[in-house]
Scaffold this motif. Structure first.
Motif, PDB file in Angstrom:
ATOM      1  N   ALA A 136       0.742  -1.299   0.082  1.00 54.17           N
ATOM      2  CA  ALA A 136      -0.061  -0.221   0.111  1.00 54.17           C
ATOM      3  C   ALA A 136       0.748   1.415   0.090  1.00 54.17           C
ATOM      4  CB  ALA A 136      -1.053   0.189   1.308  1.00 54.17           C
ATOM      5  N   LEU A 137       0.351   2.405  -1.192  1.00 55.23           N
ATOM      6  CA  LEU A 137       0.877   3.775  -0.926  1.00 55.23           C
ATOM      7  C   LEU A 137       2.213   3.449  -0.743  1.00 55.23           C
ATOM      8  CD1 LEU A 137       0.353   5.211   2.817  1.00 55.23           C
ATOM      9  CD2 LEU A 137      -1.148   5.357   0.338  1.00 55.23           C
ATOM     10  N   GLY A 138       2.905   2.392  -2.152  1.00 56.41           N
ATOM     11  CA  GLY A 138       3.949   2.084  -2.353  1.00 56.41           C
ATOM     12  C   GLY A 138       4.936   1.502  -1.578  1.00 56.41           C
ATOM     13  N   LEU A 139       4.483   0.857  -0.828  1.00 54.47           N
ATOM     14  CA  LEU A 139       4.808   0.037   0.234  1.00 54.47           C
ATOM     15  C   LEU A 139       4.544  -1.073   0.763  1.00 54.47           C
ATOM     16  CD1 LEU A 139       4.517   2.727   3.384  1.00 54.47           C
ATOM     17  CD2 LEU A 139       6.540   2.438   2.479  1.00 54.47           C
ATOM     18  N   ARG A 140       5.125  -2.007   0.893  1.00 57.64           N
ATOM     19  CA  ARG A 140       5.120  -3.408   1.837  1.00 57.64           C
ATOM     20  C   ARG A 140       5.417  -3.721   3.105  1.00 57.64           C
ATOM     21  NH1 ARG A 140       8.077  -7.652  -1.557  1.00 57.64           N
ATOM     22  NH2 ARG A 140       6.287  -8.100  -3.899  1.00 57.64           N
ATOM     23  N   VAL A 141       3.958  -3.440   3.344  1.00 58.38           N
ATOM     24  CA  VAL A 141       4.465  -3.643   5.633  1.00 58.38           C
ATOM     25  C   VAL A 141       4.260  -5.013   5.347  1.00 58.38           C
ATOM     26  CG1 VAL A 141       2.761  -2.408   7.155  1.00 58.38           C
ATOM     27  CG2 VAL A 141       2.540  -1.446   5.569  1.00 58.38           C
ATOM     28  N   ARG A 142       5.267  -5.258   6.453  1.00 63.61           N
ATOM     29  CA  ARG A 142       4.561  -6.997   6.903  1.00 63.61           C
ATOM     30  C   ARG A 142       3.684  -7.227   7.998  1.00 63.61           C
ATOM     31  NH1 ARG A 142       9.623 -10.533   8.508  1.00 63.61           N
ATOM     32  NH2 ARG A 142       8.905 -12.118   9.288  1.00 63.61           N
ATOM     33  N   VAL A 143       3.426  -7.719   7.196  1.00 69.65           N
ATOM     34  CA  VAL A 143       2.086  -8.777   7.964  1.00 69.65           C
ATOM     35  C   VAL A 143       2.288  -9.406   9.784  1.00 69.65           C
ATOM     36  CG1 VAL A 143       0.402 -10.078   7.910  1.00 69.65           C
ATOM     37  CG2 VAL A 143       0.714  -8.371   6.197  1.00 69.65           C
ATOM     38  N   PRO A 144       1.556  -8.664  10.457  1.00 74.14           N
ATOM     39  CA  PRO A 144       2.741  -9.454  11.906  1.00 74.14           C
ATOM     40  C   PRO A 144       2.196 -10.186  12.058  1.00 74.14           C
ATOM     41  CG  PRO A 144       1.230  -7.373  12.023  1.00 74.14           C
ATOM     42  CD  PRO A 144       1.093  -7.509  11.388  1.00 74.14           C
ATOM     43  N   PRO A 145       3.742 -11.312  12.512  1.00 75.87           N
ATOM     44  CA  PRO A 145       2.755 -12.986  12.762  1.00 75.87           C
ATOM     45  C   PRO A 145       2.039 -13.276  13.204  1.00 75.87           C
ATOM     46  CG  PRO A 145       5.132 -12.601  13.571  1.00 75.87           C
ATOM     47  CD  PRO A 145       4.522 -10.486  13.145  1.00 75.87           C
ATOM     48  N   ASP A 146       1.550 -12.682  14.353  1.00 73.45           N
ATOM     49  CA  ASP A 146       0.140 -13.193  14.695  1.00 73.45           C
ATOM     50  C   ASP A 146      -0.862 -13.659  13.698  1.00 73.45           C
ATOM     51  OD1 ASP A 146       0.854 -10.863  15.125  1.00 73.45           O
ATOM     52  OD2 ASP A 146      -1.469 -11.366  16.856  1.00 73.45           O
ATOM     53  N   ARG A 147      -0.715 -12.525  12.802  1.00 72.00           N
ATOM     54  CA  ARG A 147      -1.833 -12.231  11.012  1.00 72.00           C
ATOM     55  C   ARG A 147      -1.704 -13.500  10.441  1.00 72.00           C
ATOM     56  NH1 ARG A 147      -4.101  -7.313  11.481  1.00 72.00           N
ATOM     57  NH2 ARG A 147      -3.529  -6.040  13.892  1.00 72.00           N
ATOM     58  N   VAL A 148      -0.359 -13.410  10.589  1.00 69.13           N
ATOM     59  CA  VAL A 148      -0.481 -14.734   8.792  1.00 69.13           C
ATOM     60  C   VAL A 148      -1.681 -15.889   8.518  1.00 69.13           C
ATOM     61  CG1 VAL A 148       1.547 -16.217   7.907  1.00 69.13           C
ATOM     62  CG2 VAL A 148       2.091 -13.823   8.978  1.00 69.13           C
ATOM     63  N   SER A 149      -1.962 -15.735   9.591  1.00 68.04           N
ATOM     64  CA  SER A 149      -2.936 -17.577   9.648  1.00 68.04           C
ATOM     65  C   SER A 149      -3.929 -17.365   8.786  1.00 68.04           C
ATOM     66  CB  SER A 149      -2.449 -18.239  10.403  1.00 68.04           C
ATOM     67  OG  SER A 149      -3.514 -17.279  11.775  1.00 68.04           O
ATOM     68  N   ARG A 150      -4.777 -16.161   9.688  1.00 64.38           N
ATOM     69  CA  ARG A 150      -5.738 -15.620   8.860  1.00 64.38           C
ATOM     70  C   ARG A 150      -5.639 -14.971   7.736  1.00 64.38           C
ATOM     71  NH1 ARG A 150     -10.546 -14.560  11.890  1.00 64.38           N
ATOM     72  NH2 ARG A 150     -11.250 -13.650   9.672  1.00 64.38           N
ATOM     73  N   LEU A 151      -4.828 -14.274   7.434  1.00 66.79           N
ATOM     74  CA  LEU A 151      -4.571 -13.382   6.441  1.00 66.79           C
ATOM     75  C   LEU A 151      -3.812 -14.293   4.994  1.00 66.79           C
ATOM     76  CD1 LEU A 151      -3.222 -10.148   7.645  1.00 66.79           C
ATOM     77  CD2 LEU A 151      -5.475 -10.052   6.839  1.00 66.79           C
ATOM     78  N   GLY A 152      -3.808 -15.368   5.544  1.00 68.26           N
ATOM     79  CA  GLY A 152      -2.819 -16.457   4.312  1.00 68.26           C
ATOM     80  C   GLY A 152      -3.889 -17.003   2.772  1.00 68.26           C
ATOM     81  N   PRO A 153      -5.299 -17.206   4.047  1.00 63.39           N
ATOM     82  CA  PRO A 153      -5.703 -16.558   2.170  1.00 63.39           C
ATOM     83  C   PRO A 153      -6.141 -15.551   0.816  1.00 63.39           C
ATOM     84  CG  PRO A 153      -7.297 -17.926   4.382  1.00 63.39           C
ATOM     85  CD  PRO A 153      -5.578 -17.506   4.220  1.00 63.39           C
ATOM     86  N   TYR A 154      -5.382 -14.956   1.321  1.00 68.66           N
ATOM     87  CA  TYR A 154      -5.767 -14.171   0.666  1.00 68.66           C
ATOM     88  C   TYR A 154      -5.024 -13.282   0.358  1.00 68.66           C
ATOM     89  CZ  TYR A 154      -9.966 -12.283   3.219  1.00 68.66           C
ATOM     90  OH  TYR A 154     -11.465 -12.631   4.523  1.00 68.66           O
ATOM     91  N   LYS A 155      -4.298 -14.206   0.135  1.00 68.00           N
ATOM     92  CA  LYS A 155      -2.529 -13.545  -1.169  1.00 68.00           C
ATOM     93  C   LYS A 155      -3.052 -13.093  -1.705  1.00 68.00           C
ATOM     94  CE  LYS A 155      -0.347 -17.332  -0.184  1.00 68.00           C
ATOM     95  NZ  LYS A 155       0.729 -18.326  -0.139  1.00 68.00           N
ATOM     96  N   GLY A 156      -2.680 -12.717  -3.110  1.00 64.54           N
ATOM     97  CA  GLY A 156      -2.952 -12.050  -4.008  1.00 64.54           C
ATOM     98  C   GLY A 156      -3.918 -11.149  -4.296  1.00 64.54           C
ATOM     99  N   ARG A 157      -4.984 -10.944  -3.634  1.00 67.19           N
ATOM    100  CA  ARG A 157      -5.687 -10.004  -3.343  1.00 67.19           C
ATOM    101  C   ARG A 157      -6.285  -8.760  -3.341  1.00 67.19           C
ATOM    102  NH1 ARG A 157     -10.124 -14.344  -1.305  1.00 67.19           N
ATOM    103  NH2 ARG A 157     -11.764 -13.061  -1.015  1.00 67.19           N
ATOM    104  N   ALA A 158      -7.517  -8.302  -3.520  1.00 60.56           N
ATOM    105  CA  ALA A 158      -6.749  -6.788  -3.403  1.00 60.56           C
ATOM    106  C   ALA A 158      -8.161  -6.834  -1.178  1.00 60.56           C
ATOM    107  CB  ALA A 158      -7.666  -5.776  -3.800  1.00 60.56           C
ATOM    108  N   MET A 159      -7.315  -5.783  -0.721  1.00 56.89           N
ATOM    109  CA  MET A 159      -8.077  -5.730   0.810  1.00 56.89           C
ATOM    110  C   MET A 159      -8.669  -4.827   1.417  1.00 56.89           C
ATOM    111  SD  MET A 159      -6.559  -8.667   3.033  1.00 56.89           S
ATOM    112  CE  MET A 159      -7.930  -8.953   4.183  1.00 56.89           C
ATOM    113  N   THR A 160      -8.754  -4.422   2.092  1.00 57.71           N
ATOM    114  CA  THR A 160      -8.534  -2.896   2.605  1.00 57.71           C
ATOM    115  C   THR A 160      -8.127  -3.159   4.062  1.00 57.71           C
ATOM    116  OG1 THR A 160     -10.813  -1.690   2.001  1.00 57.71           O
ATOM    117  CG2 THR A 160     -10.472  -0.772   3.090  1.00 57.71           C
ATOM    118  N   LEU A 161      -7.153  -2.235   4.026  1.00 59.80           N
ATOM    119  CA  LEU A 161      -6.124  -2.089   5.270  1.00 59.80           C
ATOM    120  C   LEU A 161      -6.537  -0.507   5.845  1.00 59.80           C
ATOM    121  CD1 LEU A 161      -2.743  -1.778   5.276  1.00 59.80           C
ATOM    122  CD2 LEU A 161      -3.621   0.130   6.716  1.00 59.80           C
TER     123      LEU A 161
END
Lengths: 284, 365, 311
Positions: free
Chosen positions: B258-283
């Protein structure tokens, strides 16, 4: 610059007061002339000399004395007072109940009835007096003042209902809800919350009922023939005129006295009357 | 003293649902606030509890009783209305006594109760006045007093402070809260459209929208863990910033682009966000979770923004900034020196980032 | 055996009766029923004393003079061949439109003038202006009747003092018509003034301020702000007055009784003359009914205007 705005404003005011003066002469001349005549002696009324707009030969109360002692004026007054009081009470009870129901409770057809009320208040008495003449005949009420209890409300109730609907509608709904939560039933709500809050509307409606009934002319003219039963308006217009010589002084004394109750009522409660008059057709 | 339970509560106005499938369990002595934008069904819900609105389907229980068919007066509730609904022709005393008179309380009892309530609210000197002789705040107190004297099981408040000016509103808010804590100890249901009022007053808060309950929870819970994008945007002022983002995987870790940045997803969220790989979301990021970047901030959390408006509020500064075609509001320290048209470097607080599914608007956490 | 049977039966009846009564009570307490009951007197009045008489008068208008036979539209046909009837139609329209026009004009001028005064003075002038409207019309007309009296009274005295010839106000057709219109204008102008004044008060003052900053002078403000803002109330008041004026009875009855030679009869007084005084009830009813379409059209437009001002 400031001075010129001020002087212009003053010029405008002078013109305004001039216009108002003309209107006031127009509006107030007839009652003034009536009063003047009623205090003049017969000789002065008939004399063609001098300026007629002043009393020059001394005022007299004789016309008023004669009115009470030599005519049926008091009978008319009594009849009108009785009929007007009863008609006012009757009309107000009907109007209050209906207006409360139409503005608050609501049932199937309430909207149609509301429109109906408005339309009936546009129905003039000249449209209905002929069928009424027949109906009153069947009921055996011809030549009885009680017939007026039946026909006067037809003009008054729709108008009062219409005014009261406007007043009731302006009472916030939260007020009834608060009363409901406080434990009041419909009747208590009407008597203890609605009516006290709507006092200005009730005063206006009462005044209208009173003045319309007091001024009623066509119906008593059509349905009542005898002096014993006659009302003030018709009695004054038709029977105070004796023979070929018009008793102008007595006639004007009678007319003026008969005008007095509604005019006095109006003088004391003008603001209610005006707000009722204007709300009847602007807001509601 | 009673709990209030709403079961599958529905209200339809001409085929439109004003309230849909509301289930709530309001505990005894709890201060529950219903909040939401106008037309969300919060007032309708309250009015169904009060008995002022017919229930289309569902159940309302007050205490142990099912009250669906009881008229308002038999529900043992008291209500404070938005416009106070004081009877204009009665004195303050009579206003407060009316409910008790209707219930045929003895005169002496009415008098003690009214006097007590008046003292509690500091309006004992106004008892002989008519409502029109009172100021807004005084009217408000009388309206509350009218409810208090009844000693009801449940208090209902329908936007009671919205007609007061800002200063008075804050003051009355504090007083209401104190009153509830120290004296009343009664169940309260309070409706407001003001989220600050909801947060400060409620033991718990119900957020509603379009007749549906969005989330129920304690104020801070709603703030830190909004269940969906609506709650996230509604609670908190200025509102949360929403930024389009894409989830990507790189080197075994998840990143939000987002915003030209790559913000690393905190480790505790990785499992829930995994399925969204390659998809658009809202931050989502709250304004206070954006701060002026210092030297110690990791470079992948820092971005440059153009300041468009500076709103110095004294204790803090609000910056309306632009990054590309995205506007972001940041709440920064009053020591920050910047002017409009200048650039500023801002940094994310990474563990305060929220993610929302673009189709369901649900928070993914 | 029978006694044993009857006992539960009686109990059952009592229970049924109780249930029925409680359901009646419940229904009474329910809102729609209470609402309907409260409207009932009004409903009875509207149906029994307005709608029924109206249809009854249609029936009456189709009877012969002795009311023994239905003659359908013969009464109307007869009316339409009568010169006097057409005279009444002409007089009624002339009377109504002239009177309403002048009432509206004078009422508007007076309202504007009063509205220009300092607020404190307005109440008095507004109050005094309403006196003609509050006096019972039949009685104030009696006062006018005396004013119009040719030899001993005020109007001709003024004319003579000003060097004009005295007029026989109520005996000359033109001046008799002039007189009834004058009295009606005198009586009705206050009503228009009150309505227009209320309308003027409801216009936000900011509009005038804004217009004067935009460079509008007094007449442009009148033309572009006041009149458009008052359009609806002007229309409603005029239509309302049209009905009342058209159906007027008191003025003509007291001043001229329709004379000279029926030149000042209106529908109301002509209907009274035929129906009550000459005893031809059906013909009188027919005359009154001719008013109805005109009244109905006005009423329709009023209703539309009122509805629009609500929305």
């Amino acid at each position: 610059m400031i001075r010129s705005i001020k002087t212009r404003r003053q010029a405008v005011l002078v013109v305004c007061y001039g216009v108002i003066a003309v209107f006031m002469v127009f509006f107030l001349f007839p009652p003034y002339w009536m009063a003047l005549t009623s205090f003049k002696t017969n000789q002065e009324i008939e004399s063609l000399k001098g300026i007629p707009f002043l009393i020059q030969q001394g005022a007299t109360l004789k016309h008023y004395q004669d009115l009470f002692t030599k005519t049926d004026f008091l009978i008319y007054l009594k009849n009108t007072a009785i009929i007007t009081t009863l008609v006012t009470i009757l009309s107000l009870v009907i109007s209050v109940l209906a207006a409360y129901s139409l503005s608050r409770l609501g049932f199937i057809g309430a909207g149609i009835l509301g429109t109906g009320v408005f339309l009936t208040y546009l129905v003039p008495d000249t449209l209905l007096f002929i069928p009424f003449f027949k109906i009153i005949g069947w009921l055996g009420l011809l030549n009885s003042k009680w017939s007026l209890l039946l026909v006067f409300p037809t003009a008054i109730v729709p108008f009062c209902t219409w005014i009261l609907i406007g007043y009731f509608a302006s009472i916030p709904r939260e007020l009834d809800e608060a009363a409901l939560v406080d434990g009041a039933n419909h009747l208590q709500m009407l008597l203890r919350i609605f009516l006290p809050v709507a006092v200005p509307g009730l005063v206006a409606a009462t005044m209208f009922a009173f003045t319309i009934s007091w001024a009623g002319f066509l119906y008593p003219m059509a349905f009542i023939f005898s002096n014993e039963e006659q009302l003030l308006t018709v009695g004054t217009v038709t029977t105070l005129i004796k023979g070929d010589v018009y008793h102008w002084g007595g006639l004007m004394a009678g007319a003026l006295l008969a005008c007095l109750p509604p005019v006095l009522l109006y003088a004391f409660l003008m603001d209610y009357y005006i707000s009722g008059l204007t709300s009847g057709s602007t807001k509601a | 003293m009673a709990q209030v339970v709403l079961k599958d509560l529905n209200k339809k106005f001409d085929e439109v649902y004003a309230v849909k499938d509301v289930n709530l369990h309001i505990r005894d002595k709890e201060f529950m606030v219903l909040v939401g934008p106008s037309g969300c069904g919060k007032s309708t819900t309250l009015r169904m509890v009060a008995g002022l609105e017919e229930i289309t389907s569902g159940e309302v229980h007050i205490g142990e009783r099912l009250v669906n068919d009881l008229p308002p007066k038999d529900r043992d509730i008291a209500m404070v209305f938005q416009n106070y609904a004081l009877y204009p022709h009665m004195t303050v005393y009579d206003n407060m006594a009316f409910g008790l008179k209707m219930r045929k309380f003895p005169k002496s009892e009415i008098e003690t109760r009214v006097k007590d309530a008046a003292t509690l609210l500091g309006i004992q000197d106004l008892l002989k006045r008519k409502p029109r002789q009172l100021s807004g705040g005084q009217r408000q107190r009388v309206a509350v007093g009218r409810a208090i004297v009844r000693h009801p099981q449940v208090f209902l408040f329908d936007e009671p402070l919205s007609n007061l000016d800002a200063k008075l509103r804050v003051q009355m808010r504090v007083e209401l809260k104190r009153l509830h804590h120290d004296r009343l100890e009664t169940t309260v249901i309070y409706v407001t459209h003001d989220q600050v009022e909801a947060m400060t007053l409620g033991d718990r808060v119900v957020v509603m929208k379009d007749g549906l309950v969005q989330q129920v929870g304690e104020p801070l819970e709603l703030y830190s863990k909004p269940r969906n994008k609506f709650v996230a945007g509604f609670i908190g002022s200025p509102a949360m910033n929403f930024i389009d983002t894409t989830i990507v995987e790189a080197g075994g870790a998840l990143y939000a682009e987002a915003l030209g940045l790559r913000v690393r997803v905190p480790p505790d969220r990785v499992s829930r966000l995994g399925p969204y790989k390659g998809r658009a979301m809202t931050l989502g990021i709250r304004p206070e979770d954006l701060r002026e970047a210092g030297g110690g901030d990791p470079q992948d959390l820092v971005f440059e923004a153009l300041v468009e408006v500076v709103e110095p509020l004294g204790s803090e500064i609000l910056l309306d900034t632009r990054v590309g075609n995205q506007t972001l509001v940041a709440r920064v320290d009053p020591t920050v020196r910047t002017r409009h048209h200048q650039k500023i470097r801002l940094a994310f607080v990474p563990d305060r980032i929220h993610f929302f599914d673009n189709t369901t608007d649900e928070a993914i956490a | 055996m029978t006694a044993l049977r009857q006992e539960p039966l009686a109990e059952e009846w009592a229970r049924q009766r109780a249930r029925r009564r409680s359901s009646v009570l419940a229904r009474l307490r329910s809102k729609p029923v209470a609402a309907f009951l409260m409207c009932l007197p009004l409903l009875v009045l509207i149906v029994g004393l307005i709608i029924y008489p109206f249809f009854y008068s249609i029936y009456l208008a189709m009877l012969n003079k002795r009311e023994t036979q239905v003659v359908w539209l013969d009464n109307f046909r007869f009316l339409f061949t009568m010169d006097t009837f057409w005279l009444v139609v002409r007089t009624s329209f002339l009377f109504t439109f002239t009177a309403v026009f002048f009432k509206a004009l004078l009422g508007f001028i007076l309202a504007l003038v009063i509205n220009t005064l300092p607020t404190r003075g307005q109440r008095v002038w507004r109050g005094v202006s309403l006196v003609p409207w509050v006096m019972p019309l039949a009685l104030s007309t009696l006062g006018w009747w005396w004013i119009f009296e040719p030899t001993h009274s005020a109007l001709n005295w003024i004319l003579v003092e000003l060097g004009f010839a005295p007029k026989s106000w109520l005996a000359d057709p033109f001046w008799a018509r002039f007189s009834i219109i004058l009295v009606n204008v005198w009586y009705g102008t206050p009503f228009f003034m009150i309505m227009y004044l209320a309308g003027l008060k409801s216009i936000p003052l900011e509009l005038f301020d804004s217009a004067s900053i935009d460079g509008a002078g007094p007449f442009q403000q009148l033309r572009f702000i006041t009149l458009p803002m008052l359009k609806n109330i002007i229309a409603i008041t005029m239509l309302f007055s049209t009905i009342v004026t058209f159906a007027n009875f008191d003025i003509v009855r007291v001043l001229t009784r329709g004379g000279p030679r029926n030149e000042t009869h209106l529908f109301g007084t002509f209907s009274f003359r035929l129906g009550i005084e000459s005893g031809d009830v059906p013909l009188g009813a027919a005359v009154a009914l001719v008013m109805f379409p005109i009244l109905a059209v006005s009423a329709f437009f009023i209703l539309r205007g009122v509805r629009r001002s609500v929305v």
